[in-house]
Design a protein around this motif. Structure first.
Motif, PDB file in Angstrom:
ATOM      1  N   GLN A  38       0.840  -1.194   0.000  1.00 33.85           N
ATOM      2  CA  GLN A  38       0.000   0.000   0.000  1.00 33.85           C
ATOM      3  C   GLN A  38       0.878   1.248   0.000  1.00 33.85           C
ATOM      4  N   ALA A  39       1.948   1.243   0.788  1.00 38.18           N
ATOM      5  CA  ALA A  39       2.846   2.390   0.842  1.00 38.18           C
ATOM      6  C   ALA A  39       3.488   2.647  -0.519  1.00 38.18           C
ATOM      7  N   ALA A  40       3.871   1.578  -1.225  1.00 39.58           N
ATOM      8  CA  ALA A  40       4.464   1.752  -2.549  1.00 39.58           C
ATOM      9  C   ALA A  40       3.459   2.389  -3.518  1.00 39.58           C
ATOM     10  N   ILE A  41       2.208   1.992  -3.403  1.00 41.12           N
ATOM     11  CA  ILE A  41       1.168   2.596  -4.260  1.00 41.12           C
ATOM     12  C   ILE A  41       0.965   4.060  -3.893  1.00 41.12           C
ATOM     13  N   LEU A  42       0.939   4.359  -2.597  1.00 40.98           N
ATOM     14  CA  LEU A  42       0.752   5.742  -2.157  1.00 40.98           C
ATOM     15  C   LEU A  42       1.921   6.624  -2.590  1.00 40.98           C
ATOM     16  N   GLY A  43       3.102   6.052  -2.725  1.00 41.32           N
ATOM     17  CA  GLY A  43       4.233   6.805  -3.251  1.00 41.32           C
ATOM     18  C   GLY A  43       3.982   7.251  -4.682  1.00 41.32           C
ATOM     19  N   VAL A  44       3.480   6.339  -5.504  1.00 39.51           N
ATOM     20  CA  VAL A  44       3.139   6.698  -6.887  1.00 39.51           C
ATOM     21  C   VAL A  44       2.035   7.749  -6.915  1.00 39.51           C
ATOM     22  N   ALA A  45       1.118   7.674  -5.944  1.00 40.74           N
ATOM     23  CA  ALA A  45       0.011   8.643  -5.856  1.00 40.74           C
ATOM     24  C   ALA A  45       0.438   9.973  -5.243  1.00 40.74           C
ATOM     25  N   GLN A  46       1.731  10.092  -4.867  1.00 42.36           N
ATOM     26  CA  GLN A  46       2.295  11.322  -4.292  1.00 42.36           C
ATOM     27  C   GLN A  46       1.687  11.678  -2.932  1.00 42.36           C
ATOM     28  N   ASP A  47       1.324  10.661  -2.176  1.00 41.25           N
ATOM     29  CA  ASP A  47       0.804  10.868  -0.819  1.00 41.25           C
ATOM     30  C   ASP A  47       1.954  10.614   0.164  1.00 41.25           C
ATOM     31  N   ARG A  48       2.677  11.663   0.505  1.00 41.17           N
ATOM     32  CA  ARG A  48       3.875  11.520   1.348  1.00 41.17           C
ATOM     33  C   ARG A  48       3.522  11.039   2.752  1.00 41.17           C
ATOM     34  N   THR A  49       2.520  11.669   3.356  1.00 39.65           N
ATOM     35  CA  THR A  49       2.141  11.300   4.719  1.00 39.65           C
ATOM     36  C   THR A  49       1.647   9.866   4.784  1.00 39.65           C
TER      37      THR A  49
END
Length: 426
Positions: A271-282
């Motif tokens: 999930q964190a790897a996906i959020l990185g692509v989505a530019q969600d730093r927090t």
């Protein structure tokens, strides 16, 4: 009055590795499938059947027993009072060499024999499942050495078909059939992963659909997790972050993640790897913190599937963090996680080492360290650089970024000569 023991039921349970308690659990699950409500059997119920104190269970229990074992109730030694139990036939003396040749012939020959006109149906057992599991381990090992190759995809798909053919080659208990469906789903999910790793997304989606159907028939939570987690990774590579999060959420919401924190950790890391692509730093940082906490809580001695044990550890957690922070443009953090990954990566993870080294080179180049970046990129083995679709693409992007960042640098010439040598040796 003394009763005769039910030797046929005892023999079946020994053959299939059931204790009284696990047999009761299997019967209760079968009752739940039939009625929507779990059965009420326990170990004492099964011991009463084995001792002969209960010679003819209730109708629903008899039907559940047939569902679990795959054989008629009378073949399990049950009969109404006053009716004789069937006597097991005494086997003829068997030639040891003939027995050995029969065993070596494998699942495909057995399936063909079962299909021959006039032949008796073959009995499919856990030994057949174990043989398929051994082949699955070979597929996992090939993936970690090479990854993304069409021949791995094709072999895995072929073995999935072999597992399904075995279903139709003879009689089997419900437990064995569930394990065969799980094996077929596992092979199909490996074919899916090989296609994802090779950037063959249409093929990956086709494997995914079949794997999902097989996993549902198996009822195996772990393989369902693998398939949906792979789906999340596939959509992440395709840039479809909403679909990636939705697929990964399906995996994360399976009860196997509540039973074993290691599954929860992998779901959170992806999930964190996906959020990185989505530019969600927090969200990225929070998910990685939670993934690390879950990994720390996991029992290292717990039994887990081969595919999970073979790759998920702190090195893979750092590899996913590297991917996420590269996507976020946080290059110092990406480089830190790359070094952590490489320092703990197990020797057999050749594909992962090539990917991590290539990402390290990107992180170093983005920080202006062209010397270290070029040297890192040049350590990627030729086989991975030329034959692995993901690595080849990332190294091509590295060369383009190097020429754009330092067009007159001697490192450009060094890199150009190095890639020319690939074409000669590949």
């Amino acid at each position: 009055m003394e009763t005769d023991r039910n030797v046929l039921l005892e023999a079946w349970m020994r053959e299939h590795g059931h204790s009284s308690n696990t047999m009761a659990e299997a019967v209760n699950r079968a009752v739940e499938r039939l009625t929507g409500r779990p059965g009420g059997c326990d170990g004492s119920s099964v011991r009463a059947w084995k001792s002969g104190r209960i010679q003819w269970p209730k109708a629903l229990t008899r039907r559940a027993l047939e569902d679990v074992t795959g054989v008629p109730i009378t073949a399990l030694g049950f009969a109404p009072r006053g009716r004789a139990q069937p006597v097991p036939a005494v086997p003829e003396q068997e030639d040891p060499d003939l027995k050995r040749r029969t065993l070596v012939s494998g699942g495909i020959a057995a399936a063909a024999a079962a299909a021959a006109p006039g032949s008796a149906p073959r009995r499919i057992g856990m030994a057949d499942v174990d043989r398929l599991q051994h082949r699955f381990t070979e597929i996992i090992a090939s993936d970690h050495r090479h990854g993304g190759q069409i021949d791995i995809e094709r072999r895995a798909a072929s073995l999935a078909d072999e597992a399904l053919n075995l279903q139709n080659s003879g009689n089997a208990s419900q437990r064995v059939r569930a394990n065969l469906y799980a094996a077929a789903a596992a092979f199909r999910s490996s074919a899916m992963w090989a296609a994802i790793d090779g950037r063959r997304y249409d093929e990956a989606k086709a494997h995914m659909r079949e794997a999902q159907a097989l996993a549902e028939m198996s009822g195996d939570q772990a393989i369902k997790f693998r398939i949906w987690s792979h789906a999340g990774t596939m959509y992440r590579h395709m840039g479809r972050t909403a679909d990636a999060l939705a697929a990964n959420d399906v995996a994360r919401n399976l009860h196997v993640t509540r039973r074993d924190p290691m599954f929860a950790s992998l779901g959170l890391a992806r999930q964190a790897a996906i959020l990185g692509v989505a530019q969600d730093r927090t969200g990225t940082r929070r998910a990685f913190d939670q993934a690390g906490d879950a990994m720390d809580r996991a029992d290292p001695a717990a039994h887990r599937p081969t595919w999970l044990v073979a790759f998920y550890d702190p090195a893979e957690l750092n590899s996913l963090a590297l991917s996420a922070y590269l996507a976020l443009g946080d290059y110092p953090a990406a480089e830190l996680h790359a070094h952590r990954c490489l320092s703990t990566l197990r020797p057999h993870m050749a594909r992962s080492r090539a990917i991590t080294t290539t990402r390290l080179a990107h992180a170093q180049l983005a920080q202006g360290d062209t010397d270290a970046a070029t040297k890192a990129a040049m350590t990627v083995p030729t086989a991975a650089a030329t034959q692995h679709a993901r690595v080849s693409r990332m190294l091509g992007e590295f060369g383009a970024a190097l020429r754009a960042k330092a067009p007159r640098s001697p490192f450009v010439d060094t890199w150009t000569e190095h890639t020319a040598a690939w074409r000669i040796t590949a």
